[in-house]
Scaffold this motif. Sequence first.
Motif, short mmCIF file in Angstrom:
data_model
loop_
_atom_site.label_atom_id
_atom_site.label_comp_id
_atom_site.label_asym_id
_atom_site.label_seq_id
_atom_site.Cartn_x
_atom_site.Cartn_y
_atom_site.Cartn_z
N PRO A 248 0.83 -1.21 0.00
CA PRO A 248 0.00 0.00 0.00
C PRO A 248 0.86 1.25 0.00
O PRO A 248 1.82 1.35 0.76
CB PRO A 248 -0.78 -0.11 1.31
N MET A 249 0.51 2.18 -0.87
CA MET A 249 1.28 3.43 -0.97
C MET A 249 0.36 4.63 -1.04
O MET A 249 -0.85 4.48 -1.23
CB MET A 249 2.15 3.39 -2.23
N ALA A 250 0.96 5.80 -0.94
CA ALA A 250 0.19 7.05 -1.04
C ALA A 250 -0.49 7.11 -2.40
O ALA A 250 0.07 6.71 -3.41
CB ALA A 250 1.13 8.24 -0.86
N ASP A 252 -1.18 9.54 -4.41
CA ASP A 252 -0.63 10.41 -5.44
C ASP A 252 0.83 10.09 -5.75
O ASP A 252 1.48 10.82 -6.51
CB ASP A 252 -0.77 11.88 -5.03
N PHE A 253 1.37 9.03 -5.16
CA PHE A 253 2.78 8.70 -5.43
C PHE A 253 2.98 7.20 -5.27
O PHE A 253 3.58 6.74 -4.31
CB PHE A 253 3.72 9.48 -4.50
N ASP A 254 2.47 6.46 -6.21
CA ASP A 254 2.48 5.01 -6.15
C ASP A 254 3.72 4.49 -6.86
O ASP A 254 3.65 3.92 -7.94
CB ASP A 254 1.20 4.49 -6.83
N SER A 255 4.90 4.72 -6.27
CA SER A 255 6.14 4.47 -6.99
C SER A 255 7.27 4.14 -6.04
O SER A 255 7.67 4.96 -5.22
CB SER A 255 6.50 5.74 -7.79
N LEU A 256 7.75 2.90 -6.12
CA LEU A 256 8.92 2.50 -5.34
C LEU A 256 9.98 1.95 -6.28
O LEU A 256 9.65 1.34 -7.29
CB LEU A 256 8.55 1.40 -4.34
N THR A 260 14.28 -1.49 -3.69
CA THR A 260 13.67 -1.16 -2.40
C THR A 260 12.44 -2.05 -2.16
O THR A 260 12.25 -2.58 -1.06
CB THR A 260 13.26 0.33 -2.36
N ASN B 147 10.85 7.06 -1.10
CA ASN B 147 10.17 6.25 -0.08
C ASN B 147 9.26 7.12 0.79
O ASN B 147 8.14 6.71 1.15
CB ASN B 147 11.19 5.56 0.83
N ALA B 149 7.71 9.82 0.02
CA ALA B 149 6.47 10.14 -0.71
C ALA B 149 5.57 8.92 -0.79
O ALA B 149 4.36 9.01 -0.58
CB ALA B 149 6.81 10.65 -2.11
N ALA B 150 6.14 7.76 -1.10
CA ALA B 150 5.33 6.56 -1.28
C ALA B 150 4.60 6.17 0.00
O ALA B 150 3.48 5.65 -0.06
CB ALA B 150 6.21 5.40 -1.76
N PHE B 151 5.22 6.40 1.14
CA PHE B 151 4.60 5.98 2.40
C PHE B 151 4.00 7.15 3.17
O PHE B 151 3.71 7.04 4.36
CB PHE B 151 5.59 5.18 3.24
#
Lengths: 276, 276
Positions: A248-250, A252-256, A260, B147, B149-151
């Motif tokens: 699960p991610m934010a 507006d920023f679904d990017s890892l 990582t 990271n 931003a994503a979390f």
Amino acid sequence: MIVPVAAADDARIAAFRDVRERDLVGRGGGFMAEGEVVLRLLSRHIARTGAAGAGHRLEALLLSEPQAQRLADLLAALPPDLPAYVAPQAVMDAVAGFAIHRGILALGRAHPARDAAALLDALGPRALVVAALGIANHDNVGGIFRNAAAFGAGAVLIDRASCDPLYRKAIRVSVGASLTVPFARVADASALLDLLAARGFEAIALSPAGAERLADVAPAPRVAALFGTEGPGLPAEVLARARTVAIPMAQDFDSLNVATTCGIVLHHLAEAGGKG
Amino acid sequence: MIVPVAAADDARIAAFRDVRERDLVGRGGGFMAEGEVVLRLLSRHIARTGAAGAGHRLEALLLSEPQAQRLADLLAALPPDLPAYVAPQAVMDAVAGFAIHRGILALGRAHPARDAAALLDALGPRALVVAALGIANHDNVGGIFRNAAAFGAGAVLIDRASCDPLYRKAIRVSVGASLTVPFARVADASALLDLLAARGFEAIALSPAGAERLADVAPAPRVAALFGTEGPGLPAEVLARARTVAIPMAQDFDSLNVATTCGIVLHHLAEAGGKG
């Protein structure tokens, strides 16, 4: 065996020439490792596996003069017939084609390519495996191996679209892990999934659209975590045949980064008991 | 406003000259962003924050001809007085000083430096903050912001020994997150810990010798995760004043990249309820 060299055109160190431009792996199983941490790891690995002829071999070292003095203990423990060429820093830089700040280069010969099925067969009833599909970036491949080593993965499987784990930069980013974690190539994703299924490995596929939340996953005793490229991700045919898992991610920023992501997944699987 | 340019020495695009060599941030708050993903993220960010004058500003774009066509929707939504210089790829490469494969450069002006205390005060009763101490590598700083931003971290705090999050490479590796996650400098680790304590943030310090296992940590509602350099780690005085946490790793390979470590920790803290 310390061998002083004074000139960049000395034929005995020709194998170290222009290391940045050359992909030694493409030249018959050679690899180039850099720096003290990797060299010490590799030396321990060879000491452990070498007697059985199962591991990599060291062929030559090229060291700056201060590093040769600092590493006296390591050099004393190496086979007496292994040449350790010692050169002034300027000579070393001129041979390599760029500034070798670490002052330590090791030329090796890799273990012959391994068979993926044999690698899986050698693992126990509880095992963690990492699979990389289409990872064409050396930093990411190196990072994935570093995570695999840190979390005790028994093997890494990579498809033909992924880059070589024994390329110089991948070795460096992996901090040597790509030299110590056994790996094998698989033809493609379909062959990988067949292989895992036949050996009783649960395939866990990471995807933003995964059906389960990573934190909720209790893995099977034998588990393989699959990672695809950052943009397109794993192909639909892989997701259809695997247990799909999301982090699960934010919104507006679904990017890892994929390395990582791999670290996050392996940490969870190791803690949740998926390895022996 | 599309402005065709035909020559690399056109004075109107002088600000894009030799971007690899220049650290624009050192020249008064300018930054250089690259690529479509970052430009779209930045545009949305400016649209959201710009009215209040709270965010960054775009000053000019330099696009290759094919990219200018592809990004027509984005260009149409930008302020009409923002110049979008469009050049043949060869002109673009000649100006920038290297091959701009993505064909997209954006010159911006950063929000003035923020105050760390004010940033923390703006966060709610449940909040996740990331702190980086001595992270001098642009890839790692960029990865930490990605990271964050994503979390859903509300802020990143960095000491003076860490490198600039708005340096071109850090922006690229962060996929634009260093432009959107608010950050502030703190003088040093001691000032950071004072600040966190005064605002009711629990400081969690990652260390191989940490007293608790990460997977067991139930964080306070306001929590800050602290990361140090990969070699020496966080200084002893930080560990003495924080809740120390370890990530269990293989005995013979106790080594994770700091950005990967950050991802693992933020994933756990987000899942364990440490953010709002």
